[in-house]
Design a protein around this motif. Sequence first.
Motif, short mmCIF file in Angstrom:
data_model
loop_
_atom_site.label_atom_id
_atom_site.label_comp_id
_atom_site.label_asym_id
_atom_site.label_seq_id
_atom_site.Cartn_x
_atom_site.Cartn_y
_atom_site.Cartn_z
N TYR A 1 -18.93 -58.38 -57.50
CA TYR A 1 -18.90 -57.49 -56.33
C TYR A 1 -17.55 -57.60 -55.62
CZ TYR A 1 -23.98 -57.00 -56.78
OH TYR A 1 -25.24 -56.73 -57.24
N SER A 2 -17.18 -56.53 -54.91
CA SER A 2 -15.97 -56.57 -54.10
C SER A 2 -16.21 -57.40 -52.84
CB SER A 2 -15.55 -55.15 -53.70
OG SER A 2 -16.49 -54.60 -52.78
N SER A 3 -15.13 -57.70 -52.11
CA SER A 3 -15.26 -58.48 -50.88
C SER A 3 -16.17 -57.79 -49.88
CB SER A 3 -13.88 -58.72 -50.27
OG SER A 3 -13.98 -59.33 -49.00
N ALA A 4 -15.97 -56.48 -49.70
CA ALA A 4 -16.80 -55.74 -48.74
C ALA A 4 -18.26 -55.70 -49.18
CB ALA A 4 -16.25 -54.32 -48.57
N GLU A 5 -18.48 -55.49 -50.49
CA GLU A 5 -19.86 -55.45 -50.99
C GLU A 5 -20.52 -56.82 -50.81
OE1 GLU A 5 -19.58 -52.16 -54.60
OE2 GLU A 5 -18.90 -54.22 -54.95
N ALA A 6 -19.79 -57.87 -51.12
CA ALA A 6 -20.35 -59.22 -50.97
C ALA A 6 -20.69 -59.49 -49.50
CB ALA A 6 -19.37 -60.26 -51.49
N GLY A 7 -19.83 -59.03 -48.57
CA GLY A 7 -20.10 -59.22 -47.15
C GLY A 7 -21.38 -58.56 -46.70
N THR B 1 -16.60 -60.55 -41.98
CA THR B 1 -15.91 -60.15 -43.21
C THR B 1 -14.84 -59.10 -42.91
OG1 THR B 1 -17.86 -60.61 -44.57
CG2 THR B 1 -16.21 -59.13 -45.50
N TRP B 2 -15.16 -58.15 -42.04
CA TRP B 2 -14.18 -57.11 -41.66
C TRP B 2 -12.98 -57.75 -40.95
CZ3 TRP B 2 -11.88 -55.33 -37.20
CH2 TRP B 2 -11.22 -54.11 -37.29
N ILE B 3 -13.26 -58.69 -40.03
CA ILE B 3 -12.16 -59.37 -39.33
C ILE B 3 -11.30 -60.15 -40.31
CG2 ILE B 3 -11.62 -61.18 -37.64
CD1 ILE B 3 -14.17 -60.33 -36.12
N ILE B 4 -11.94 -60.85 -41.23
CA ILE B 4 -11.21 -61.64 -42.23
C ILE B 4 -10.34 -60.74 -43.09
CG2 ILE B 4 -11.49 -63.07 -44.30
CD1 ILE B 4 -14.12 -64.12 -42.86
N ASP B 5 -10.89 -59.60 -43.53
CA ASP B 5 -10.15 -58.69 -44.40
C ASP B 5 -8.99 -58.00 -43.68
OD1 ASP B 5 -11.74 -59.28 -46.55
OD2 ASP B 5 -13.03 -57.52 -46.36
N HIS B 6 -9.15 -57.71 -42.38
CA HIS B 6 -8.16 -56.91 -41.66
C HIS B 6 -7.30 -57.69 -40.67
CE1 HIS B 6 -11.06 -53.87 -43.09
NE2 HIS B 6 -10.03 -53.03 -43.07
N HIS B 7 -7.77 -58.86 -40.23
CA HIS B 7 -7.04 -59.58 -39.19
C HIS B 7 -6.86 -61.08 -39.46
CE1 HIS B 7 -7.07 -56.05 -36.60
NE2 HIS B 7 -8.34 -55.90 -36.91
N HIS B 8 -7.15 -61.54 -40.68
CA HIS B 8 -6.98 -62.93 -41.09
C HIS B 8 -8.18 -63.78 -40.70
CE1 HIS B 8 -4.81 -66.77 -41.92
NE2 HIS B 8 -4.10 -66.00 -42.73
N GLY C 1 -17.59 -69.86 -45.64
CA GLY C 1 -18.09 -69.29 -46.88
C GLY C 1 -17.68 -67.84 -47.05
N LEU C 2 -17.70 -67.09 -45.96
CA LEU C 2 -17.30 -65.68 -46.01
C LEU C 2 -15.82 -65.53 -46.32
CD1 LEU C 2 -19.30 -64.43 -42.89
CD2 LEU C 2 -19.83 -63.95 -45.29
N ALA C 3 -15.02 -66.52 -45.90
CA ALA C 3 -13.57 -66.47 -46.11
C ALA C 3 -13.12 -67.41 -47.23
CB ALA C 3 -12.85 -66.84 -44.80
N ALA C 4 -14.04 -67.79 -48.11
CA ALA C 4 -13.73 -68.82 -49.11
C ALA C 4 -12.51 -68.48 -49.95
CB ALA C 4 -14.95 -69.03 -50.01
N ASP C 5 -12.49 -67.29 -50.52
CA ASP C 5 -11.37 -66.93 -51.40
C ASP C 5 -10.06 -66.85 -50.62
OD1 ASP C 5 -13.20 -66.86 -53.40
OD2 ASP C 5 -13.16 -64.69 -53.70
N GLU C 6 -10.11 -66.30 -49.39
CA GLU C 6 -8.91 -66.19 -48.57
C GLU C 6 -8.37 -67.56 -48.16
OE1 GLU C 6 -11.04 -62.39 -48.51
OE2 GLU C 6 -11.65 -64.47 -48.21
N ILE C 7 -9.27 -68.46 -47.78
CA ILE C 7 -8.85 -69.81 -47.38
C ILE C 7 -8.28 -70.57 -48.57
CG2 ILE C 7 -9.66 -72.04 -46.52
CD1 ILE C 7 -11.71 -70.49 -44.83
#
Length: 438
Positions: free
Chosen positions: A272-278, A172-179, A47-53
């Motif tokens: 909200y932004s990705s970081a804000e949503a996290g 969320t930080w790992i997803i945003d910065h390291h996949h 769910g946290l990586a929904a948009d990225e996945i």
Amino acid sequence: MSAAGTTSRQLGDPTPADRATRSRAWTVTGLLVVFMMINFADKSVLGLAADEIRADLGLSATQFGFANSAFFLLFSVAAVVVGMYADRVRPSTVILIMALLWSVAQVPPAIGGGLAVLIGSRVMLGAAEGPAFPVAQHAAFSWFPDHRRNLPGALVTLGITLGVITAAPGLTWIIDHHHWRTALWVLAAVGLVWAVVWHLLGGTGTYRTTDAAPRDAAGTGPSEAAGEPVSYRRVFATRTWLAVTAAYFTCYWGVALMLVWLPSYLRNGLGYSSAEAGRLVVLPWAMGAVVLLAQAGVTGWLMRRGVSTRWARGGVGGAALGLGALACLGVPLVDGTGAKTALLAIGFGLAGSYAAVAATTVSELAPPARASGALGVMNAVVTTAGLAAPAVVGVMVDSQGAAGYQNAVVITGVLLLVGALLSATLVDPSRDRALLRA
């Protein structure tokens, strides 16, 4: 023995062995809290990586919803099978096996692959995690008599909330910065470390699930001494088991919606932004943590004053569901993202507290030889909400756009209102326990 020693023993001071047992009980409870934290971190990562996945694998909302629903494909079946099996073996062994399987299940999608690999991994993870909550509750309750189970039961349930609160910002930080695949590797490693610690420090206590006293040398409790165990059919036919299971189903619908779609709702529906949503996604879980502890305190306070568990458990739990329902139904009636976010946090947070009520109620109701199975079957029925909710909401988002998220919240509010009425009017474990013993 001195007079002082005699007086101390007469006053009921705990012996060194008693103190060691109590210390071990709380150590095991603490480990089970972390166990549930890992469990729900595993559940929440997609769910946290929904948009990225979805972007990485080219998935529609419907496809992504069905991939998350796949998690629950064998979840319920495993909850029943393992829950009943746990009535015959030490739950501590079952817990160790589950934790190891969780870590293994994260590896295939962490290595690579597309939708098929993701679905296969989630099916395996769901099968391994399905029995987690009832078996963890069963293991915790084995260290405490019934009148002392509200707090450990609430703490184990609190692990669900803490898992998301602690994991969401970091993942969320790992997803945003390291996949997002890196986040799966991290969860696999955490699960393995916990399994090692549990192997060294975990264990099963000496109390049967509904006994007020420890098991005797033969391993049977006082409620089994009178005759043959009550059948599962009779337990499942009680109004309490049926009502508490239905009420818990409505709670779990909301939990599944939070896990899979709330981060996307915050980003795509409320802007909200990705970081804000996290960060904001932890609000309903934090609210749930407060409500869980308050519910345990209120329930324990009422029971110590002689209030029946019809009101101390069914009434208190129903009130929480009812207030959660009103908050969810109020989301479309307010303007502004701040007001909507606040109502989401209150509604989902209040609703999520019912898990502890359900577990302690069924533990009070079911005879010792049927306790883990009764919890497992309840969990199996309840978690079919997790099979349905992600897929239903995915279809709604594809067909209705951002409005689909809000409409899903309204549907959740209606379900919670039904659950509240069932809990407040039909749940009475002391009445139905007496009927089972008749």
